[in-house]
Design an enzyme around this catalytic site. Structure first.
Site, mmCIF file in Angstrom:
data_model
loop_
_atom_site.group_PDB
_atom_site.id
_atom_site.type_symbol
_atom_site.label_atom_id
_atom_site.label_comp_id
_atom_site.label_asym_id
_atom_site.label_seq_id
_atom_site.Cartn_x
_atom_site.Cartn_y
_atom_site.Cartn_z
ATOM 1 N N HIS A 86 -24.204 -19.755 14.357
ATOM 2 C CA HIS A 86 -23.849 -21.150 14.658
ATOM 3 C C HIS A 86 -24.984 -22.118 14.351
ATOM 4 C CE1 HIS A 86 -21.161 -24.114 15.937
ATOM 5 N NE2 HIS A 86 -20.773 -23.627 17.115
ATOM 6 N N ARG A 97 0.843 -1.212 0.000
ATOM 7 C CA ARG A 97 0.000 0.000 0.000
ATOM 8 C C ARG A 97 0.874 1.256 0.000
ATOM 9 N NH1 ARG A 97 -1.716 3.607 4.734
ATOM 10 N NH2 ARG A 97 -3.172 4.936 3.653
ATOM 11 N N SER A 152 -16.067 -5.042 9.351
ATOM 12 C CA SER A 152 -16.030 -3.828 10.164
ATOM 13 C C SER A 152 -14.586 -3.563 10.587
ATOM 14 C CB SER A 152 -16.915 -4.033 11.403
ATOM 15 O OG SER A 152 -16.710 -2.999 12.314
ATOM 16 N N ASN A 153 -14.088 -2.392 10.254
ATOM 17 C CA ASN A 153 -12.702 -2.042 10.615
ATOM 18 C C ASN A 153 -12.720 -1.010 11.747
ATOM 19 O OD1 ASN A 153 -10.039 -1.409 10.790
ATOM 20 N ND2 ASN A 153 -9.830 -0.623 8.708
ATOM 21 N N SER A 205 -6.498 2.756 1.235
ATOM 22 C CA SER A 205 -6.197 2.322 2.607
ATOM 23 C C SER A 205 -6.009 0.807 2.583
ATOM 24 C CB SER A 205 -7.352 2.718 3.530
ATOM 25 O OG SER A 205 -8.518 2.013 3.155
ATOM 26 N N ASP A 229 -20.621 -24.133 11.214
ATOM 27 C CA ASP A 229 -19.892 -24.693 12.353
ATOM 28 C C ASP A 229 -18.509 -24.043 12.460
ATOM 29 O OD1 ASP A 229 -18.003 -26.115 10.720
ATOM 30 O OD2 ASP A 229 -19.617 -27.524 10.273
HETATM 31 N N1 CAO Z 1 -5.043 -0.521 11.822
HETATM 32 C C1 CAO Z 1 -4.202 0.507 11.657
HETATM 33 N N2 CAO Z 1 -4.409 1.490 10.758
HETATM 34 C C2 CAO Z 1 -5.537 1.426 10.004
HETATM 35 C C3 CAO Z 1 -6.449 0.378 10.128
HETATM 36 C C4 CAO Z 1 -6.178 -0.633 11.093
HETATM 37 N N3 CAO Z 1 -6.984 -1.647 11.279
HETATM 38 N N4 CAO Z 1 -7.428 0.582 9.279
HETATM 39 C C5 CAO Z 1 -7.155 1.689 8.634
HETATM 40 N N5 CAO Z 1 -6.022 2.209 9.063
HETATM 41 C C6 CAO Z 1 -5.377 3.431 8.605
HETATM 42 C C7 CAO Z 1 -5.537 3.610 7.130
HETATM 43 O O1 CAO Z 1 -4.571 2.857 6.430
HETATM 44 C C8 CAO Z 1 -5.355 5.122 6.993
HETATM 45 O O2 CAO Z 1 -3.989 5.430 7.103
HETATM 46 P P1 CAO Z 1 -3.328 6.803 6.517
HETATM 47 O O3 CAO Z 1 -3.810 7.892 7.404
HETATM 48 O O4 CAO Z 1 -1.896 6.544 6.588
HETATM 49 O O5 CAO Z 1 -3.839 6.944 5.113
HETATM 50 C C9 CAO Z 1 -6.089 5.627 8.201
HETATM 51 O O6 CAO Z 1 -6.092 4.542 9.141
HETATM 52 C C10 CAO Z 1 -7.492 6.084 7.933
HETATM 53 O O7 CAO Z 1 -8.099 5.211 7.034
HETATM 54 P P2 CAO Z 1 -9.567 5.500 6.444
HETATM 55 O O8 CAO Z 1 -10.332 6.411 7.300
HETATM 56 O O9 CAO Z 1 -9.472 5.834 5.012
HETATM 57 O O10 CAO Z 1 -10.217 4.140 6.693
HETATM 58 P P3 CAO Z 1 -10.290 2.761 5.939
HETATM 59 O O11 CAO Z 1 -10.439 2.846 4.472
HETATM 60 O O12 CAO Z 1 -9.238 1.884 6.462
HETATM 61 O O13 CAO Z 1 -11.699 2.334 6.550
HETATM 62 C C11 CAO Z 1 -13.983 2.705 7.101
HETATM 63 C C12 CAO Z 1 -12.878 2.928 6.073
HETATM 64 C C13 CAO Z 1 -15.271 3.136 6.473
HETATM 65 C C14 CAO Z 1 -14.046 1.232 7.493
HETATM 66 C C15 CAO Z 1 -13.663 3.537 8.364
HETATM 67 O O14 CAO Z 1 -13.510 4.903 8.011
HETATM 68 C C16 CAO Z 1 -14.705 3.464 9.423
HETATM 69 O O15 CAO Z 1 -15.720 4.132 9.398
HETATM 70 N N6 CAO Z 1 -14.464 2.592 10.443
HETATM 71 C C17 CAO Z 1 -15.347 2.478 11.596
HETATM 72 C C18 CAO Z 1 -16.164 1.207 11.441
HETATM 73 C C19 CAO Z 1 -17.074 1.030 12.615
HETATM 74 O O16 CAO Z 1 -17.771 1.924 13.032
HETATM 75 N N7 CAO Z 1 -17.059 -0.198 13.167
HETATM 76 C C20 CAO Z 1 -17.838 -0.504 14.321
HETATM 77 C C21 CAO Z 1 -19.034 -1.278 13.911
HETATM 78 S S1 CAO Z 1 -19.956 -1.799 15.284
HETATM 79 O O17 CAO Z 1 -20.471 -0.430 15.923
#
Ligand code: CAO
Length: 444
Positions: free
Chosen positions: A415, A254, A362-363, A269, A419
């Site tokens: 589940h 990346r 979910s991230n 990302s 499994d």
């Molecule tokens: N660990 C470390 N760094 C991370 C990462 C992780 N798991 N995921 C993303 N990053 C980094 C990215 O690489 C990016 O780095 P740079 O600043 O160097 O470019 C930075 O964090 C911001 O990334 P982004 O905002 O563009 O996010 P993304 O494309 O990785 O993810 C999205 C997009 C929509 C998943 C995210 O913005 C988001 O909303 N996450 C929250 C999800 C959520 O609410 N989950 C809970 C669900 S249950 O309530």
């Protein structure tokens, strides 16, 4: 001579009514036409209310049919509402961020066509609106008072002036009071009983947090949808499987390309890699890309990998999806994700991007945290969640300690139909693709 109370009331009401008619006439003399409320019509999908996001008009604006009036947000999508009339905007019944009920009037428009049909529908709309009006809204309160006045004039609410005054002084709507007097007359005791009921409710609320000042926030928009989905998911027995994944290579790849892509307007990302890895793993485990029909106890295995991505937006959690990921390159996935994020920031994700999700990720690692237990979004059968990628010490094959970027991944699976071994195999496949991202670059 003193008038009997009934006559006195009727005389005062008639006087008030004359006053309001005069006010109406003086306004309408400025501009001929019929003022009609424009009702928020049923927009389907079982949506009962919406949040007003933006007004494109203000009182005094001239609008034509199909002109944009406002943008509203349901718990599923945002919709632009257009004008059904040519006319002059008189009153907006809601502020931005207010919740509007389907069937209630959004605004009043003085129309140029004041045919009887329109007048009739206007009366019906007014009636509907009176049923859904919330007494706490000042703008709407005026309508309620007028409606109550009409009820009084029509003899629907029997009440003495003294009791009406008590009700008015305490902001009580007489039609909310249970009347126990003869022929349905509202007595002083009835108003007092109503007040006691209201204050008892307030006390119950106060008991919850006796020493805390605060405010009540209604659930709306995406949060309301989250309530429904999460409540449904409560009945699903979640099997949770977690592992760690080394992400050095994917981070390196990346980093090598992200700047040149930035020049092309694409923000890359890690997420597109995780999404593509999931699709590749799903090709080998198709039963995870499926919808469960609980009633029929069947699983519909789906050909399209429409991968939902949990997204944090100003309106709360929403899960738009990237469609047919099996046919998309990492770059195409990144473009789609950028588009959805942009719409998410404006809380303007259209319904088409929110429906037909077959699998979700979910991230939460973007925000922080190491481990998380995701919650399945029915009728889907599995969801994955990542923690934050962190630099930690690890042993290499030679037994030496090396720095490594490690990220946790947790899968929650239904589940009843999946499994543990199936989930573990899928997770291993996903991990293989993330740890060896060159495999993701071959093919589509
Ligand atoms: N660990 C470390 N760094 C991370 C990462 C992780 N798991 N995921 C993303 N990053 C980094 C990215 O690489 C990016 O780095 P740079 O600043 O160097 O470019 C930075 O964090 C911001 O990334 P982004 O905002 O563009 O996010 P993304 O494309 O990785 O993810 C999205 C997009 C929509 C998943 C995210 O913005 C988001 O909303 N996450 C929250 C999800 C959520 O609410 N989950 C809970 C669900 S249950 O309530």
């Amino acid at each position: 001579m003193a008038l009997p109370w009934r006559l006195l009331t009727a005389a005062r009401l008639a006087e008030r009514s004359r006053g309001s008619i005069c006010r109406f006439l003086s306004t309408s003399m400025l501009r001929p036409g019929k003022v009609v409320p424009f009702q928020l019509s049923d927009i389907g999908e079982g949506i009962r209310d919406v949040t007003v996001k933006e007004w494109f008009v203000k009182p005094g604006d001239q609008v034509s049919q199909f002109d944009k009036i406002c943008e509203v947000q349901s718990d599923k999508a945002s919709v632009e509402i257009t004008s059904p009339y040519d006319g002059l905007v008189k009153v907006l019944h809601y502020n931005v961020d207010d919740v509007a009920m389907v069937g209630a009037a959004l605004l009043d428009i003085e129309i140029e066509d004041d045919s009887k049909d329109v007048a009739k529908s206007s009366e019906k709309i007014q009636g509907d609106r009176d049923q859904v009006i919330d007494g706490s809204n000042k703008k709407k309160k005026k309508n309620e008072e007028e409606s109550e006045l009409q009820d009084n004039l029509a003899g629907k609410i029997l009440v003495t002036p003294a009791v009406r005054r008590i009700a008015m002084e305490n902001n009580v709507r007489l039609k909310d009071v249970t009347a126990t007097g003869k022929d349905g007359r509202v007595l002083k005791e009835d108003v007092l009983a109503h007040l006691r009921k209201i204050s008892a409710t307030a006390e119950v609320q106060a008991e919850v947090s006796p020493n805390v000042m605060g405010r009540i926030v209604g659930l709306k928009g995406y949060s309301k949808h989250m309530w429904k989905t999460m409540t449904r998911s409560l009945s699903i027995p979640h099997f949770v499987y977690s592992d760690e994944c080394q992400v050095d290579r994917v981070i390196q790849y990346r980093n090598e390309v992200k700047d040149s892509l930035k020049d092309e307007g694409v923000s890359l990302s890690l997420m597109p890699f995780f999404v593509k890895a999931a699709s590749r793993a799903l090709e080998r485990c198709p039963e995870l890309n499926a919808w469960l029909n609980e009633e029929e106890q069947t699983l519909r295995i789906l050909d399209s990998h429409n991968i939902g991505i949990a997204m944090d937006t100003p309106e709360g959690l929403v899960v738009p999806n990237i469609k047919n990921v099996q046919n998309l390159s990492i770059l195409a996935i990144a473009r789609e994700l950028n588009r959805l994020q942009e719409l998410g920031r404006k809380s303007a994700i259209p319904l088409g991007d929110l429906t037909d999700t077959t699998f979700s990720l979910s991230n939460i690692g973007v925000v922080g945290g190491t481990y998380t237990k995701p919650v399945i979004l029915p009728p889907q059968v599995i969801i994955g969640a990542f923690g934050r990628a962190q630099k930690v010490p690890r042993f290499n094959d030679a037994g030496n300690v090396i720095p490594a970027y490690v990220m946790s991944i947790s899968w929650a699976a239904d589940h009843r139909v999946l499994d543990g071994v199936t989930v573990a195999r899928f997770s291993n496949l996903w991990k293989h693709y993330v740890e060896n991202p060159m495999h993701l670059l071959i093919g589509s």
